[in-house]
Design a protein around this motif. Structure first.
Motif: not given
Length: 116
Positions: A32-36, A41-43, A81-82
């Motif tokens: 979840a840390f990587v996904t977040m 960054s995208l947001v 979103l995550v």
């Protein structure tokens, strides 16, 4: 490419530190840390500029302090979103966004000095 990787590493480490510092922020899986880090960054690249433009009048009236609210909203959007990440409230997002900016700047400074 190095800059993007540096931003993602800084975000990853920053969210790990936020997980330790705030009891209302937690991640259910290590991935979840990587996904977040990626989603945040995208947001930041897409939604944040739009929010800043739309809130420009109130940001001017508040002498820039409303930008803290924008940062909290962006952080809250990223957490929503995550699915494997959780943030307790908007108040937590507000304070976490302030801490996140300090941690991120510190980590990016270290990365830029050591890897450039």
């Amino acid at each position: 490419m190095k800059k993007i990787f540096g931003i993602l590493v800084a975000n990853f480490l920053s969210f790990y530190i936020l997980d330790i510092l705030f009891e209302n922020i937690y991640f259910t899986k290590p991935s979840a840390f990587v996904t977040m880090a990626i989603i945040f960054s995208l947001v930041n690249l897409t939604i944040k500029p739009i929010l800043k433009l739309l809130s420009l009048p109130i940001t001017i009236v508040t002498l820039g302090l409303f930008s803290l609210v924008i940062n909290a909203v962006v952080l809250e959007i990223a957490f929503n979103l995550v699915s494997t990440a959780y943030i307790g409230s908007f108040g937590t997002a507000f304070w976490a966004s302030i801490v996140l900016s300090f941690i991120n700047n510190f980590i990016r400074e270290i990365i830029s000095k050591n890897f450039n």
